[in-house]
Motif scaffolding. Sequence first.
Motif, PDB file in Angstrom:
ATOM      1  N   LEU A   1       0.860  -1.173   0.000  1.00 25.49           N
ATOM      2  CA  LEU A   1       0.000   0.000   0.000  1.00 25.49           C
ATOM      3  C   LEU A   1       0.899   1.227   0.000  1.00 25.49           C
ATOM      4  CD1 LEU A   1      -2.901   1.124   0.229  1.00 25.49           C
ATOM      5  CD2 LEU A   1      -2.565   1.176   2.703  1.00 25.49           C
ATOM      6  N   TYR A   2       0.801   2.021  -1.044  1.00 26.61           N
ATOM      7  CA  TYR A   2       1.592   3.249  -1.166  1.00 26.61           C
ATOM      8  C   TYR A   2       0.741   4.419  -0.702  1.00 26.61           C
ATOM      9  CZ  TYR A   2       4.641   0.394  -4.109  1.00 26.61           C
ATOM     10  OH  TYR A   2       5.484  -0.595  -4.581  1.00 26.61           O
ATOM     11  N   VAL A   3       1.286   5.192   0.244  1.00 21.84           N
ATOM     12  CA  VAL A   3       0.550   6.298   0.851  1.00 21.84           C
ATOM     13  C   VAL A   3       1.377   7.567   0.728  1.00 21.84           C
ATOM     14  CG1 VAL A   3      -0.498   7.167   2.972  1.00 21.84           C
ATOM     15  CG2 VAL A   3      -0.549   4.714   2.483  1.00 21.84           C
ATOM     16  N   ALA A   4       0.720   8.662   0.375  1.00 25.21           N
ATOM     17  CA  ALA A   4       1.418   9.940   0.224  1.00 25.21           C
ATOM     18  C   ALA A   4       1.919  10.437   1.577  1.00 25.21           C
ATOM     19  CB  ALA A   4       0.493  10.964  -0.413  1.00 25.21           C
ATOM     20  N   SER A   5       3.175  10.814   1.625  1.00 22.12           N
ATOM     21  CA  SER A   5       3.745  11.348   2.863  1.00 22.12           C
ATOM     22  C   SER A   5       3.086  12.694   3.181  1.00 22.12           C
ATOM     23  CB  SER A   5       5.258  11.525   2.721  1.00 22.12           C
ATOM     24  OG  SER A   5       5.560  12.392   1.646  1.00 22.12           O
ATOM     25  N   GLY A   6       2.852  12.933   4.449  1.00 23.52           N
ATOM     26  CA  GLY A   6       2.249  14.197   4.860  1.00 23.52           C
ATOM     27  C   GLY A   6       0.743  14.129   5.012  1.00 23.52           C
ATOM     28  N   ASP A   7       0.099  13.104   4.431  1.00 24.08           N
ATOM     29  CA  ASP A   7      -1.354  12.948   4.584  1.00 24.08           C
ATOM     30  C   ASP A   7      -1.636  12.242   5.908  1.00 24.08           C
ATOM     31  OD1 ASP A   7      -1.333  14.012   2.098  1.00 24.08           O
ATOM     32  OD2 ASP A   7      -2.597  12.473   1.175  1.00 24.08           O
ATOM     33  N   THR A   8      -2.323  12.932   6.818  1.00 22.42           N
ATOM     34  CA  THR A   8      -2.498  12.370   8.173  1.00 22.42           C
ATOM     35  C   THR A   8      -3.947  12.438   8.660  1.00 22.42           C
ATOM     36  OG1 THR A   8      -1.903  14.532   9.124  1.00 22.42           O
ATOM     37  CG2 THR A   8      -0.127  12.916   8.854  1.00 22.42           C
ATOM     38  N   ASP A   9      -4.910  12.536   7.762  1.00 25.98           N
ATOM     39  CA  ASP A   9      -6.297  12.660   8.215  1.00 25.98           C
ATOM     40  C   ASP A   9      -6.796  11.341   8.797  1.00 25.98           C
ATOM     41  OD1 ASP A   9      -7.996  11.215   5.911  1.00 25.98           O
ATOM     42  OD2 ASP A   9      -6.348  12.332   4.990  1.00 25.98           O
TER      43      ASP A   9
ATOM     44  N   GLY B   1      -4.146  10.094  -2.704  1.00 29.25           N
ATOM     45  CA  GLY B   1      -3.036   9.829  -1.788  1.00 29.25           C
ATOM     46  C   GLY B   1      -2.832   8.375  -1.447  1.00 29.25           C
ATOM     47  N   VAL B   2      -3.543   7.460  -2.134  1.00 27.23           N
ATOM     48  CA  VAL B   2      -3.453   6.033  -1.816  1.00 27.23           C
ATOM     49  C   VAL B   2      -3.464   5.197  -3.099  1.00 27.23           C
ATOM     50  CG1 VAL B   2      -4.569   4.080  -0.683  1.00 27.23           C
ATOM     51  CG2 VAL B   2      -4.645   6.323   0.381  1.00 27.23           C
ATOM     52  N   ILE B   3      -2.490   4.332  -3.237  1.00 26.52           N
ATOM     53  CA  ILE B   3      -2.475   3.357  -4.328  1.00 26.52           C
ATOM     54  C   ILE B   3      -2.044   2.008  -3.750  1.00 26.52           C
ATOM     55  CG2 ILE B   3      -1.321   2.633  -6.461  1.00 26.52           C
ATOM     56  CD1 ILE B   3      -1.140   5.489  -7.319  1.00 26.52           C
TER      57      ILE B   3
END
Length: 264
Positions: free
Chosen positions: A42-50, A86-88
């Motif tokens: 699971l690839y997640v964008a850095s900085g996204d924290t919701d 922000g998610v792949i």
Amino acid sequence: MMNRRKNEERNNAPQQEFQEGILEGRNAVTEALKNGRTIDKLYVASGDTDADLARLCARAKAAGIVIVTVDRRKLDQMSVTRAHQGVIAQAAAHDYVTVDEILEYARQKGEQPLLVICDELSDPHNLGAILRTAECAGAHGVIIPKRRSVGLTAVVAKASAGAVEYMKVARVTNITATIRSLKEKGVWVYGTAANGAVPLQKADLRGPSAVVIGNEGDGMSRLVAESCDLKISIPMKGRISSLNASAAAAIMLYEAVRQREIDQ
């Protein structure tokens, strides 16, 4: 002009291959997790924290999925829809099994276990070729690590020429711990190394055996090499001192096949 076009096609090939097995966006990934779909990474964008993303990541982590934090620009490059949120996720081409299931499969067939352990292979074509050879040689399963290793991607499935549908693959957290567990269950673990103390022709592969294949660059990691019962060297008569990982696996597996046929 023609050369430039060929270079562009070559550079785009890995991206096109990756796209065959991806899920984009939070809803798509959430539903895949709910339905138990096998996901490699699971690839997640850095900085996204919701909070929604935190819940998604917690669910993925509970399912044993490797989570990789990357720059959002990397996700933009990977994305087909341009709406990844922000998610792949990279879905596996086939479900994984456990190591115990592989051993049970060998027991049900009335055969001594024959396994391949891949120590951090990064080339999907190598893993695919190993799966193909393992299936043809009658091996009972292949073991790969969760991290620093290619999983059962679409490219691996294609390179395996269909073997991914038949070969049991276990994906483990720690290769060294898995080797220790196999040894406790009576499986002898043989590492392949240029400086191996035992020549291939003198190795006894008739009993319960697991063959370790190191990665393309450095071979077996130190801890994995130290965990092996024996390190085996494959005869090298030419000027090049090493074999491709899948070629080494093929030689080891078919030596085991030869010995087991003689022993029958």
